[in-house]
Scaffold this motif. Structure first.
Motif, PDB file in Angstrom:
ATOM      1  N   LEU A   1      -7.472 -46.907  15.780  1.00 54.99           N
ATOM      2  CA  LEU A   1      -6.555 -46.300  16.744  1.00 54.99           C
ATOM      3  C   LEU A   1      -7.294 -46.034  18.051  1.00 54.99           C
ATOM      4  O   LEU A   1      -8.487 -45.733  18.068  1.00 54.99           O
ATOM      5  N   VAL A   2      -6.561 -46.142  19.160  1.00 53.59           N
ATOM      6  CA  VAL A   2      -7.127 -45.976  20.500  1.00 53.59           C
ATOM      7  C   VAL A   2      -7.408 -44.500  20.762  1.00 53.59           C
ATOM      8  O   VAL A   2      -6.571 -43.638  20.500  1.00 53.59           O
ATOM      9  N   ILE A   3      -8.600 -44.199  21.306  1.00 51.96           N
ATOM     10  CA  ILE A   3      -8.938 -42.803  21.626  1.00 51.96           C
ATOM     11  C   ILE A   3      -9.288 -42.596  23.092  1.00 51.96           C
ATOM     12  O   ILE A   3      -9.433 -41.459  23.540  1.00 51.96           O
ATOM     13  N   GLY A   4      -9.437 -43.670  23.859  1.00 54.46           N
ATOM     14  CA  GLY A   4      -9.772 -43.504  25.275  1.00 54.46           C
ATOM     15  C   GLY A   4      -9.870 -44.839  25.969  1.00 54.46           C
ATOM     16  O   GLY A   4      -9.842 -45.897  25.328  1.00 54.46           O
ATOM     17  N   ALA A   5      -9.988 -44.803  27.288  1.00 52.88           N
ATOM     18  CA  ALA A   5     -10.038 -46.050  28.049  1.00 52.88           C
ATOM     19  C   ALA A   5     -10.699 -45.841  29.399  1.00 52.88           C
ATOM     20  O   ALA A   5     -10.738 -44.729  29.942  1.00 52.88           O
ATOM     21  N   ASP A   6     -11.239 -46.922  29.930  1.00 54.07           N
ATOM     22  CA  ASP A   6     -11.699 -46.990  31.306  1.00 54.07           C
ATOM     23  C   ASP A   6     -10.807 -48.027  31.987  1.00 54.07           C
ATOM     24  O   ASP A   6     -11.035 -49.230  31.876  1.00 54.07           O
ATOM     25  N   GLU A   7      -9.753 -47.535  32.653  1.00 53.45           N
ATOM     26  CA  GLU A   7      -8.758 -48.441  33.228  1.00 53.45           C
ATOM     27  C   GLU A   7      -9.364 -49.345  34.288  1.00 53.45           C
ATOM     28  O   GLU A   7      -8.936 -50.490  34.464  1.00 53.45           O
ATOM     29  N   SER A   8     -10.373 -48.863  35.027  1.00 55.75           N
ATOM     30  CA  SER A   8     -10.979 -49.671  36.084  1.00 55.75           C
ATOM     31  C   SER A   8     -11.716 -50.884  35.511  1.00 55.75           C
ATOM     32  O   SER A   8     -11.799 -51.934  36.142  1.00 55.75           O
ATOM     33  N   MET A   9     -12.272 -50.742  34.309  1.00 55.19           N
ATOM     34  CA  MET A   9     -13.008 -51.832  33.678  1.00 55.19           C
ATOM     35  C   MET A   9     -12.166 -52.607  32.675  1.00 55.19           C
ATOM     36  O   MET A   9     -12.589 -53.646  32.176  1.00 55.19           O
ATOM     37  N   GLY A  10     -10.961 -52.084  32.359  1.00 55.26           N
ATOM     38  CA  GLY A  10     -10.114 -52.763  31.389  1.00 55.26           C
ATOM     39  C   GLY A  10     -10.668 -52.687  29.978  1.00 55.26           C
ATOM     40  O   GLY A  10     -10.528 -53.625  29.195  1.00 55.26           O
ATOM     41  N   LEU A  11     -11.307 -51.565  29.647  1.00 54.47           N
ATOM     42  CA  LEU A  11     -11.895 -51.381  28.328  1.00 54.47           C
ATOM     43  C   LEU A  11     -11.310 -50.142  27.660  1.00 54.47           C
ATOM     44  O   LEU A  11     -10.928 -49.187  28.330  1.00 54.47           O
ATOM     45  N   ALA A  12     -11.232 -50.167  26.349  1.00 54.68           N
ATOM     46  CA  ALA A  12     -10.779 -49.016  25.579  1.00 54.68           C
ATOM     47  C   ALA A  12     -11.704 -48.816  24.391  1.00 54.68           C
ATOM     48  O   ALA A  12     -12.394 -49.747  23.964  1.00 54.68           O
ATOM     49  N   ILE A  13     -11.712 -47.603  23.883  1.00 50.99           N
ATOM     50  CA  ILE A  13     -12.542 -47.280  22.727  1.00 50.99           C
ATOM     51  C   ILE A  13     -11.631 -46.991  21.543  1.00 50.99           C
ATOM     52  O   ILE A  13     -10.580 -46.364  21.693  1.00 50.99           O
ATOM     53  N   VAL A  14     -12.039 -47.453  20.368  1.00 52.72           N
ATOM     54  CA  VAL A  14     -11.198 -47.389  19.170  1.00 52.72           C
ATOM     55  C   VAL A  14     -11.977 -46.769  18.014  1.00 52.72           C
ATOM     56  O   VAL A  14     -13.129 -47.137  17.765  1.00 52.72           O
ATOM     57  N   GLU A  15     -11.337 -45.811  17.331  1.00 52.31           N
ATOM     58  CA  GLU A  15     -11.885 -45.310  16.074  1.00 52.31           C
ATOM     59  C   GLU A  15     -11.455 -46.269  14.963  1.00 52.31           C
ATOM     60  O   GLU A  15     -10.296 -46.670  14.906  1.00 52.31           O
ATOM     61  N   PRO A  16     -12.373 -46.669  14.074  1.00 52.30           N
ATOM     62  CA  PRO A  16     -12.025 -47.624  13.023  1.00 52.30           C
ATOM     63  C   PRO A  16     -11.100 -47.019  11.977  1.00 52.30           C
ATOM     64  O   PRO A  16     -11.020 -45.803  11.804  1.00 52.30           O
ATOM     65  N   ALA A  17     -10.388 -47.886  11.254  1.00 50.30           N
ATOM     66  CA  ALA A  17      -9.423 -47.453  10.252  1.00 50.30           C
ATOM     67  C   ALA A  17     -10.074 -46.651   9.140  1.00 50.30           C
ATOM     68  O   ALA A  17      -9.426 -45.809   8.504  1.00 50.30           O
ATOM     69  N   SER A  18     -11.357 -46.873   8.883  1.00 53.34           N
ATOM     70  CA  SER A  18     -12.035 -46.111   7.837  1.00 53.34           C
ATOM     71  C   SER A  18     -12.035 -44.624   8.158  1.00 53.34           C
ATOM     72  O   SER A  18     -11.965 -43.775   7.253  1.00 53.34           O
ATOM     73  N   ARG A  19     -12.097 -44.286   9.451  1.00 50.69           N
ATOM     74  CA  ARG A  19     -12.070 -42.879   9.860  1.00 50.69           C
ATOM     75  C   ARG A  19     -10.686 -42.265   9.602  1.00 50.69           C
ATOM     76  O   ARG A  19     -10.572 -41.070   9.321  1.00 50.69           O
ATOM     77  N   ILE A  20      -9.647 -43.086   9.718  1.00 48.53           N
ATOM     78  CA  ILE A  20      -8.306 -42.608   9.390  1.00 48.53           C
ATOM     79  C   ILE A  20      -8.226 -42.294   7.904  1.00 48.53           C
ATOM     80  O   ILE A  20      -7.699 -41.256   7.495  1.00 48.53           O
ATOM     81  N   GLY A  21      -8.774 -43.191   7.084  1.00 51.73           N
ATOM     82  CA  GLY A  21      -8.751 -42.978   5.647  1.00 51.73           C
ATOM     83  C   GLY A  21      -9.493 -41.725   5.232  1.00 51.73           C
ATOM     84  O   GLY A  21      -9.052 -40.984   4.344  1.00 51.73           O
ATOM     85  N   GLU A  22     -10.619 -41.459   5.889  1.00 56.34           N
ATOM     86  CA  GLU A  22     -11.404 -40.266   5.565  1.00 56.34           C
ATOM     87  C   GLU A  22     -10.645 -38.986   5.913  1.00 56.34           C
ATOM     88  O   GLU A  22     -10.698 -37.990   5.183  1.00 56.34           O
ATOM     89  N   THR A  23      -9.931 -38.998   7.036  1.00 56.17           N
ATOM     90  CA  THR A  23      -9.147 -37.828   7.438  1.00 56.17           C
ATOM     91  C   THR A  23      -7.920 -37.677   6.552  1.00 56.17           C
ATOM     92  O   THR A  23      -7.513 -36.559   6.218  1.00 56.17           O
ATOM     93  N   LEU A  24      -7.334 -38.792   6.167  1.00 56.30           N
ATOM     94  CA  LEU A  24      -6.169 -38.772   5.290  1.00 56.30           C
ATOM     95  C   LEU A  24      -6.506 -38.105   3.958  1.00 56.30           C
ATOM     96  O   LEU A  24      -5.684 -37.381   3.380  1.00 56.30           O
TER      97      LEU A  24
END
Length: 297
Positions: A255-278
């Motif tokens: 899932l997306v957690i942040g972005a640098d719109e000027s560079m066209g980049l985003a940072i993503v937490e992997p699905a494994s982190r979702i499973g751990e929180t779930l």
């Protein structure tokens, strides 16, 4: 040639041609149905903000968008998933969700209320140099008498090797689905926008990516090259299966957690982190709060 033979050959050609000519249309309808379900599972988080009208004692209510979330089933339980920084607020959030009546088959929009104290955050809180794992999950009650579309959690999310844990030799395409806030144009119907992105072909990019608070993102997070804007935080990221980008069996990879719109980049937490929180959120009871409300429509 015998006239009967000509008729037979002609009919045989029509028989062969018919399924091929109708196949693209059938695929298109199937894609539309799958996308419609995706649109119902991905929700826009909002809150109300009262504003005094100048020169009057009247108060109007502005609807403020906060970010994106999505519905997720784990066995017989239902959850809402988003980024922690989107929901970690001093006010409650809500979303409009479409549900189908099991008796009438009608699809209507309902109000899903999300109390601030019911969110469960990933246990990794970070430190003075590294940002916390930016994942939040809430267990919510099922909607009696109605069918909700939600993505299905798979235990393989936790066991799957994360994208940045090994050297990635080639770029990988991804699909991001989420909302873009209220800046710029507005759609006549509130639906998540889909866009393609690329996971770049390099390793351990989290050590070189800082977020707005000056901290590095945690070491399992990864970068994607995509047009991400404000409001996309909490959006699910999928691994598509070309040429059909929307399929019921598409895998959520983060899932997306942040972005640098000027560079066209985003940072993503992997699905494994979702499973751990779930795993932590499923221990909570979703029966101590009323989540679903009608909109009077």
């Amino acid at each position: 040639m015998n006239p009967k033979m000509l008729i037979f050959i002609f009919n045989f050609i029509l028989f062969l041609a018919f399924p091929f000519s109708s196949f693209p249309e059938a695929v298109s309808k199937e894609q539309d149905m799958v996308y419609d379900k995706f649109s119902r599972a991905i929700i826009k988080l909002k809150h109300d903000e009262p504003v005094h009208i100048k020169g009057s004692n009247k108060i109007k209510t502005n609807v403020i968008p906060d970010g994106t979330a999505f519905l997720l089933y784990n066995r017989n339980d239902l959850f809402v998933v988003s980024a922690r920084h989107v929901v970690d607020k001093d006010y409650d959030l809500y979303a409009n969700v479409k549900a189908k009546n099991n008796e009438t088959g009608l699809i209507k929009t309902f109000l899903l209320k999300l109390p601030r104290h019911s969110w469960v955050y990933h246990p990794d809180q970070g430190n003075d140099k590294t940002h916390y794992v930016d994942v939040a999950v809430m267990k919510i009650g099922l909607f009696p008498g109605h069918e909700l579309f939600a993505f299905q959690y798979s235990p393989q999310w936790v066991n799957t090797v994360d994208f940045t844990s090994h050297k990635q030799g080639t770029p990988l395409p991804v699909l991001i689905c989420g909302f873009s806030g209220d800046k710029g144009f507005r759609l006549s119907e509130t639906r998540p926008l889909s866009r393609l992105g690329i996971i770049p072909a390099f390793k351990d990019n989290s050590k070189s990516f800082k977020i707005s608070n000056g901290k590095f993102v945690e070491n399992k997070a990864f970068l994607i090259d995509a047009e991400i804007s404000e409001g996309n935080s909490g959006s699910p990221v999928f691994q598509p299966a070309p040429p059909l980008f929307f399929r019921n069996d598409m895998r959520i990879i983060g899932l997306v957690i942040g972005a640098d719109e000027s560079m066209g980049l985003a940072i993503v937490e992997p699905a494994s982190r979702i499973g751990e929180t779930l795993g932590l959120a499923e221990k909570r009871s979703g029966k101590d709060h009323t989540f679903w409300f009608g909109l009077g429509r």
